[in-house]
Write a protein that holds these residues in place. Structure first.
Motif, PDB file in Angstrom:
ATOM      1  N   GLY A 182       0.716  -0.961   0.084  1.00  0.00           N
ATOM      2  CA  GLY A 182      -0.453  -0.328   0.021  1.00  0.00           C
ATOM      3  C   GLY A 182       0.820   1.108  -0.500  1.00  0.00           C
ATOM      4  N   PHE A 183      -0.174   2.867  -0.274  1.00  0.00           N
ATOM      5  CA  PHE A 183       0.828   3.653  -0.201  1.00  0.00           C
ATOM      6  C   PHE A 183      -0.533   4.688   0.475  1.00  0.00           C
ATOM      7  N   GLY A 184       0.311   5.654   0.944  1.00  0.00           N
ATOM      8  CA  GLY A 184      -0.981   6.280   1.780  1.00  0.00           C
ATOM      9  C   GLY A 184      -0.455   7.663   1.840  1.00  0.00           C
ATOM     10  N   VAL A 185      -1.019   9.287   2.223  1.00  0.00           N
ATOM     11  CA  VAL A 185      -0.929   9.926   1.822  1.00  0.00           C
ATOM     12  C   VAL A 185      -1.743  10.640   3.312  1.00  0.00           C
ATOM     13  N   VAL A 186      -0.976  11.567   3.953  1.00  0.00           N
ATOM     14  CA  VAL A 186      -1.807  13.203   4.733  1.00  0.00           C
ATOM     15  C   VAL A 186      -1.469  14.020   5.041  1.00  0.00           C
ATOM     16  N   ARG A 187      -2.131  15.599   5.292  1.00  0.00           N
ATOM     17  CA  ARG A 187      -1.584  16.557   5.873  1.00  0.00           C
ATOM     18  C   ARG A 187      -2.350  17.094   6.920  1.00  0.00           C
ATOM     19  N   ASP A 188      -1.003  17.865   7.404  1.00  0.00           N
ATOM     20  CA  ASP A 188      -1.563  18.267   8.508  1.00  0.00           C
ATOM     21  C   ASP A 188      -3.263  19.080   7.870  1.00  0.00           C
ATOM     22  N   PRO A 189      -3.845  19.567   9.081  1.00  0.00           N
ATOM     23  CA  PRO A 189      -5.018  20.451   8.748  1.00  0.00           C
ATOM     24  C   PRO A 189      -4.819  21.865   8.633  1.00  0.00           C
ATOM     25  N   ILE A 190      -3.282  22.274   8.824  1.00  0.00           N
ATOM     26  CA  ILE A 190      -3.625  23.739   8.168  1.00  0.00           C
ATOM     27  C   ILE A 190      -2.613  23.561   6.777  1.00  0.00           C
ATOM     28  N   ALA A 191      -1.820  22.279   6.061  1.00  0.00           N
ATOM     29  CA  ALA A 191      -1.788  21.924   4.789  1.00  0.00           C
ATOM     30  C   ALA A 191      -0.978  23.241   4.506  1.00  0.00           C
ATOM     31  N   CYS A 192      -0.126  23.257   4.825  1.00  0.00           N
ATOM     32  CA  CYS A 192       1.095  24.438   4.494  1.00  0.00           C
ATOM     33  C   CYS A 192       2.189  23.903   3.325  1.00  0.00           C
ATOM     34  N   LYS A 193       2.116  22.270   3.897  1.00  0.00           N
ATOM     35  CA  LYS A 193       3.623  21.935   3.132  1.00  0.00           C
ATOM     36  C   LYS A 193       3.102  21.304   1.894  1.00  0.00           C
ATOM     37  N   PRO A 194       3.465  21.788   0.807  1.00  0.00           N
ATOM     38  CA  PRO A 194       2.483  21.204  -0.727  1.00  0.00           C
ATOM     39  C   PRO A 194       2.874  20.041  -1.001  1.00  0.00           C
ATOM     40  N   ALA A 195       1.497  19.288  -1.699  1.00  0.00           N
ATOM     41  CA  ALA A 195       1.524  18.186  -1.742  1.00  0.00           C
ATOM     42  C   ALA A 195       0.592  18.598  -3.544  1.00  0.00           C
ATOM     43  N   VAL A 196       0.939  17.441  -4.505  1.00  0.00           N
ATOM     44  CA  VAL A 196       0.150  17.358  -5.764  1.00  0.00           C
ATOM     45  C   VAL A 196       0.026  15.746  -6.166  1.00  0.00           C
ATOM     46  N   MET A 197      -0.993  15.263  -6.136  1.00  0.00           N
ATOM     47  CA  MET A 197      -1.061  14.080  -6.394  1.00  0.00           C
ATOM     48  C   MET A 197      -1.681  14.165  -8.051  1.00  0.00           C
ATOM     49  N   ALA A 198      -1.071  12.645  -8.404  1.00  0.00           N
ATOM     50  CA  ALA A 198      -1.852  12.464 -10.068  1.00  0.00           C
ATOM     51  C   ALA A 198      -1.802  11.257 -10.014  1.00  0.00           C
TER      52      ALA A 198
END
Lengths: 298, 225
Positions: A243-259
């Motif tokens: 498996g492969f998972g992603v999570v961001r904190d609630p403020i989400a200022c660290k960038p993330a892009v998915m495709a």
């Protein structure tokens, strides 16, 4: 700042190109993290075996005859393939824990980078392109992989401080951000008997997820709980055996892009990490929502 | 039409060439090829030119824009049109976090969705988003208009000053001191104008207006120095 890349293949015919694609993505993220880099590759193994990826700063002496010594000590066949400062030791799966303790008693300061049935983690100090070349990542195949380029904030620039962190069998985590409650959480986890090797904040996050899963949580549940228990900024990308998972904190200022396409799911700290992937023009491209767990399984 | 291949000619060349265009240049139409998510594309322009970027951009595209029109035929990374002074920026796809942050003037149109902190600390810019905006949009917004044709995320307009926020869809939650306000005829007029500028076919009557309740510490004259 740090750079994260991840690739989870759905199309098996791309597996031989996993290392090549991930290396290209990683190098694009060099200016987000030029001090050290690391890659976890989920590849193949033979039936019933498991792997330890180990590292030594004095690798020539430390790896000399290491396979034979371990074979003797464990009374089971251990094969070794050396890549620069790292070596992958493959052995019967039930011998992996004893091999780990045997290694810790040997001279040569051999450090364990990863442990699991199929995971291999390579990491080191230097530019991502040099780290990837040193370990010939581009030639590796696999079903999924995660890479990280580090700009250190919370602990020293060392091989041990580089990501990904492996704290449970076939599990790994990379982190962009910084945690503010890692010291108290590390103490708590150590009291619970969880092994944590460094003073790095991200390793605590990895160990936290492992601890949650040892206590019955699925990776998805563990990630949900991390939103309550971890304080700070984070975008995490995690890998498990399938498996492969992603999570961001609630403020989400660290960038993330998915495709996502029919062939793969890809993660990049920035879109430019994804531009060379096949079919990216027609991929569904989005930013993961804050405080939302994303997870894919084979 | 002048064409610059970013991959072949590099970012410095692109921006220096665009900066060299004078007020009365007759080379008004520019096309940028192969942006591939690069940073700072068409930043700091100050001439009445039209730049079309054929693809997606990275951090800070069209930052500090004055006079120019910048069209992005793709999505934009964080901080698009940050601190824009005047002119127009149009994103055909989505925009990442803090789109139009601290903008003093001009118009930013996002045809897809905008991520978190859209219009944070906006100071006079007009932002029209065809889709949704993420959490903490218009945080500490001081002046200007934010139009959202879709939904707004958590904490819309937290600690807002005098900006106007118009949202057609739902608002997940309002931030501190942000309240719903009456839509008076003059607001419908302003909104009609903004929707037209932004190329939206939505009707002003479908929107709700939000703004400052003016109850926070700094609105109380007794706290003034």
């Amino acid at each position: 700042m740090c750079g994260i890349v991840g690739l989870f293949l759905k199309d098996k015919s791309l597996e031989s190109k996993l290392g090549e694609m991930l290396t290209d993505m990683l190098i694009t993220m060099t200016d987000r993290g030029p001090d050290s880099a690391g890659i976890a590759i989920y590849g193949q193994n033979s039936q019933g075996t498991a792997k330890l990826t180990v590292q030594s700063d004095a690798s020539e002496e430390a790896f000399e005859g290491l396979d034979a010594r371990l074979t003797d000590m464990l009374g089971a066949p251990v094969s070794m393939s050396v890549k620069d400062t790292h070596a992958v030791l493959e052995m019967p799966a039930d011998k992996i824990e004893s091999a780990r303790s045997a290694l810790s008693e040997m001279d040569g300061n051999i450090r364990v980078m990863s442990m699991g049935d199929i995971i291999e983690i390579y990491k080191g100090v230097g530019l991502p392109k040099d780290v990837a070349a040193r370990f010939e990542i581009a030639q590796m195949s696999g079903s999924h992989g995660i890479g990280h380029t580090r700009m250190a904030t919370e602990s020293a620039v060392t091989t041990m401080g580089a990501h990904p962190f492996n704290t449970g069998s076939d599990q790994c985590l990379v982190h962009n951000g910084s945690l503010s409650n890692h010291n108290s959480l590390r103490r708590k986890l150590r009291r619970e008997g969880v092994r944590i090797d460094t003073e790095n904040d991200s390793e605590v996050a990895a160990a936290y997820l492992t601890w949650k899963m040892q206590n019955g949580a699925t990776l998805g549940e563990a990630l949900e709980d991390s939103l309550d228990d971890l304080d700070g900024f984070f975008t995490f990308v995690v890998g498990t055996k399938d498996g492969f998972g992603v999570v961001r904190d609630p403020i989400a200022c660290k960038p993330a892009v998915m495709a996502e396409t029919d062939d793969y799911v890809a993660f990049g700290s920035e879109y430019r990490a994804l531009v060379n992937l096949p079919g990216i023009e027609n991929a569904r491209v989005w930013e993961p929502e804050p405080a939302t767990v994303y997870f894919w399984n084979h | 039409m002048q064409t610059i291949d970013l991959e072949a000619e590099g970012l410095r060349h692109l921006n220096a060439t665009l900066h060299a265009q004078a007020e009365n240049t007759n080379q008004t139409a520019w096309e940028v090829l192969n942006p591939r998510g690069s940073h700072a594309i068409a930043c700091g322009l100050d001439a009445p030119i039209e730049v079309t970027v054929k693809g997606s951009t990275g951090y800070y595209c069209a930052g500090m824009n004055k006079q120019a029109t910048v069209n992005v035929h793709g999505s934009a990374g964080p901080g698009v049109a940050e601190n824009m002074m005047s002119g127009t920026v149009v994103i055909e796809g989505d925009a990442s976090q803090y789109a139009g942050a601290t903008g003093h003037g001009g118009t930013l149109v996002i045809k897809g969705n905008a991520s978190s902190r859209c219009g944070i600390s906006m100071k006079g810019i007009d932002i029209v988003v065809h889709g949704n905006v993420g959490h903490m949009s218009a945080f500490m917004a001081q002046s200007g208009n934010l139009v959202v044709c879709g939904d707004a995320g958590d904490a819309l307009g937290d600690s807002i000053y005098e900006a106007r926020l118009f949202v057609r869809g739902s608002v997940k939650s309002l931030g501190a001191d942000c309240i719903e306000k009456d839509m008076r005829p003059e607001h419908l007029e302003i909104l009609r104008d903004l929707l037209e500028k932004g190329g939206c076919d939505a009707k002003p009557e479908e929107f709700k207006r939000y703004g400052s309740a003016r109850q926070l510490y700094n609105f109380n004259i007794d706290n003034a120095y």
